[in-house]
Design a protein around this motif. Structure first.
Motif, PDB file in Angstrom:
ATOM      1  N   TYR A  39      -1.475   0.358 -48.613  1.00 18.43           N
ATOM      2  CA  TYR A  39      -0.719   0.823 -47.386  1.00 18.43           C
ATOM      3  C   TYR A  39      -1.483   0.842 -46.317  1.00 18.43           C
ATOM      4  O   TYR A  39      -1.216   0.522 -44.863  1.00 18.43           O
ATOM      5  N   ALA A  40      -3.195   1.081 -46.301  1.00 14.81           N
ATOM      6  CA  ALA A  40      -3.726   0.663 -45.088  1.00 14.81           C
ATOM      7  C   ALA A  40      -3.810  -0.588 -44.608  1.00 14.81           C
ATOM      8  O   ALA A  40      -3.544  -0.796 -43.494  1.00 14.81           O
ATOM      9  N   ASP A  41      -3.734  -1.380 -45.399  1.00 14.56           N
ATOM     10  CA  ASP A  41      -3.643  -2.681 -45.360  1.00 14.56           C
ATOM     11  C   ASP A  41      -2.391  -2.973 -44.504  1.00 14.56           C
ATOM     12  O   ASP A  41      -2.267  -4.123 -43.519  1.00 14.56           O
ATOM     13  N   ALA A  42      -1.394  -2.631 -45.189  1.00 17.79           N
ATOM     14  CA  ALA A  42      -0.075  -2.801 -44.365  1.00 17.79           C
ATOM     15  C   ALA A  42       0.244  -2.411 -43.014  1.00 17.79           C
ATOM     16  O   ALA A  42       0.627  -3.012 -42.131  1.00 17.79           O
ATOM     17  N   LEU A  43      -0.171  -1.185 -42.855  1.00 15.48           N
ATOM     18  CA  LEU A  43      -0.310  -0.550 -41.615  1.00 15.48           C
ATOM     19  C   LEU A  43      -1.299  -1.239 -40.582  1.00 15.48           C
ATOM     20  O   LEU A  43      -0.828  -1.756 -39.503  1.00 15.48           O
ATOM     21  N   GLY A  52       0.062  -3.873 -27.559  1.00 12.17           N
ATOM     22  CA  GLY A  52      -0.181  -2.206 -27.019  1.00 12.17           C
ATOM     23  C   GLY A  52      -0.804  -1.263 -28.095  1.00 12.17           C
ATOM     24  O   GLY A  52      -0.773  -0.096 -27.822  1.00 12.17           O
ATOM     25  N   ALA A  53      -0.674  -1.906 -29.396  1.00 13.45           N
ATOM     26  CA  ALA A  53      -1.302  -0.991 -30.336  1.00 13.45           C
ATOM     27  C   ALA A  53      -2.739  -0.478 -30.025  1.00 13.45           C
ATOM     28  O   ALA A  53      -3.665  -1.023 -29.515  1.00 13.45           O
ATOM     29  N   ASN A  54      -3.033   0.948 -30.541  1.00 11.53           N
ATOM     30  CA  ASN A  54      -4.164   1.615 -30.145  1.00 11.53           C
ATOM     31  C   ASN A  54      -5.438   1.021 -31.042  1.00 11.53           C
ATOM     32  O   ASN A  54      -5.408   1.051 -32.197  1.00 11.53           O
ATOM     33  N   PRO A  55      -6.212   0.121 -30.290  1.00  9.49           N
ATOM     34  CA  PRO A  55      -7.428  -0.216 -31.205  1.00  9.49           C
ATOM     35  C   PRO A  55      -8.172   0.612 -31.724  1.00  9.49           C
ATOM     36  O   PRO A  55      -8.741   0.441 -32.867  1.00  9.49           O
ATOM     37  N   ALA A  56      -8.508   2.144 -31.408  1.00  8.24           N
ATOM     38  CA  ALA A  56      -9.028   3.075 -32.201  1.00  8.24           C
ATOM     39  C   ALA A  56      -8.528   3.350 -33.332  1.00  8.24           C
ATOM     40  O   ALA A  56      -9.182   3.600 -34.650  1.00  8.24           O
ATOM     41  N   ASP A  57      -7.136   3.219 -33.346  1.00 12.05           N
ATOM     42  CA  ASP A  57      -6.339   3.407 -34.627  1.00 12.05           C
ATOM     43  C   ASP A  57      -6.724   2.246 -35.544  1.00 12.05           C
ATOM     44  O   ASP A  57      -6.711   2.572 -36.936  1.00 12.05           O
ATOM     45  N   GLN A  58      -6.639   1.213 -35.215  1.00  5.78           N
ATOM     46  CA  GLN A  58      -6.827   0.077 -36.011  1.00  5.78           C
ATOM     47  C   GLN A  58      -8.355   0.049 -36.554  1.00  5.78           C
ATOM     48  O   GLN A  58      -8.476  -0.116 -37.997  1.00  5.78           O
ATOM     49  N   ILE A  64     -10.661   2.935 -43.376  1.00  2.00           N
ATOM     50  CA  ILE A  64      -9.772   3.460 -44.752  1.00  2.00           C
ATOM     51  C   ILE A  64      -9.962   2.498 -45.879  1.00  2.00           C
ATOM     52  O   ILE A  64     -10.029   2.598 -46.947  1.00  2.00           O
ATOM     53  N   LEU A  65      -9.628   1.205 -45.100  1.00  5.34           N
ATOM     54  CA  LEU A  65      -9.298   0.121 -46.134  1.00  5.34           C
ATOM     55  C   LEU A  65     -10.721  -0.410 -46.732  1.00  5.34           C
ATOM     56  O   LEU A  65     -10.809  -0.388 -48.071  1.00  5.34           O
ATOM     57  N   GLU A  66     -11.794  -0.169 -45.963  1.00  4.98           N
ATOM     58  CA  GLU A  66     -13.123  -0.587 -46.407  1.00  4.98           C
ATOM     59  C   GLU A  66     -13.505   0.410 -47.340  1.00  4.98           C
ATOM     60  O   GLU A  66     -14.241   0.144 -48.536  1.00  4.98           O
ATOM     61  N   SER A  67     -13.315   1.690 -47.060  1.00  5.33           N
ATOM     62  CA  SER A  67     -13.767   2.832 -48.152  1.00  5.33           C
ATOM     63  C   SER A  67     -12.983   2.792 -49.487  1.00  5.33           C
ATOM     64  O   SER A  67     -13.639   2.945 -50.352  1.00  5.33           O
TER      65      SER A  67
END
Ligand SMILES: Nc1ncnc2c1ncn2[C@@H]1O[C@H](COP(=O)(O)OP(=O)(O)O)[C@@H](O)[C@H]1O
Ligand SMILES: [Mg+2]
Length: 238
Positions: A39-43, A52-58, A64-67
């Protein structure tokens, strides 16, 4: 001698308790963690496509994905350490097994920017072996070799028949192993790698598998020059 025996008993005890742990790890950690990673990957994919997506959220999603991948790597090692594949031994061609391992290592090889050289004997008779387990041995050895080398390094994979044994040497041009660490490298959980990179289970998995096949795993290493792991396996008897 007593020390050696002591070591083996401790190893067997560790193995038994890790075995019990491994069963619950699969259900309680792997499955939910796979969902987290997926799900982290999908998001993350969606956010990349959203203007305009928030780079901090990315960045948070990437963490999350790495961990979660790190946890999955660890649990996978733990499970294969405690429970190597229980398939029946079959007749396997050694060179094909090593080739398959090289295939699985494509990513780690290209990341390390090293080259792989195959020097196969053409006439090694078949082994009686559990293919998946044997492949894992060479995946672990090649991975370690890649981790030990700077870009430009080389892994040499040499196969041969020596007497009634099939032999594979995995030689690298890496850092080598310090003499004081050499007696410890096969211990479960012994690692010199930074947190997150190594679990310290690779070589003890390899040793377990090779010994289950009636073989031996040995190492020679020179600091600053490189390391050679030698796998010896008995040939299949008809
Ligand atoms: N090819 C190699 N070159 C140098 N050091 C190695 C090599 N293979 C293994 N080692 C050493 O042995 C340790 C244990 O290896 P392993 O059991 O595979 O665990 P991990 O790779 O997770 O650290 C490594 O941390 C490293 O210090
Ligand atoms: Mg390793």
């Amino acid at each position: 001698m007593v020390k050696e025996l002591e070591k083996r008993i401790i190893h067997a005890e560790k193995l038994a308790s890790i075995g019990q742990l491994a069963a619950s790890v699969v259900h309680e950690i792997n499955n939910p963690m796979t969902a987290v990673a997926t799900y982290a990957d999908a998001l993350l994919q969606r956010s990349r496509l959203t203007p305009g997506a928030n780079p901090a959220d990315q960045e948070k999603l990437r963490k999350i994905l790495e961990s979660s991948h790190r946890i999955l790597r660890f649990t996978r090692d733990l499970v294969s350490y405690a429970r190597p594949a229980q398939d029946r031994p079959e007749r396997v061609a050694l060179n094909a097994v090593v080739d398959m391992a090289v295939g699985f290592c494509e990513h780690v090889v290209s990341q390390a920017r090293v080259t792989v050289h195959r020097e196969y004997a053409g006439d090694v008779p078949p082994l009686a072996a559990v293919r998946a387990n044997l492949v894992q041995v060479f995946v672990n050895l090649i991975t370690n070799a890649c981790h030990a080398m700077a870009p430009g390094g080389a892994v040499h994979l040499v196969t041969a028949q020596e007497g009634q044994e099939a032999v594979v040497r995995v030689r690298d041009t890496g850092t080598g192993i310090e003499p004081r660490n050499l007696p410890r490298i096969f211990e479960p959980f012994f690692t010199t790698k930074p947190e997150g990179r190594g679990t310290g289970l690779g070589l003890s998995i390899c040793q377990g598998i090779v010994e289950n096949h009636g073989g031996r795993l040995s190492v020679e290493s020179t600091v600053g020059q490189g390391t050679t792991f030698t796998v010896r396996l008995p040939l299949a008897v008809d």
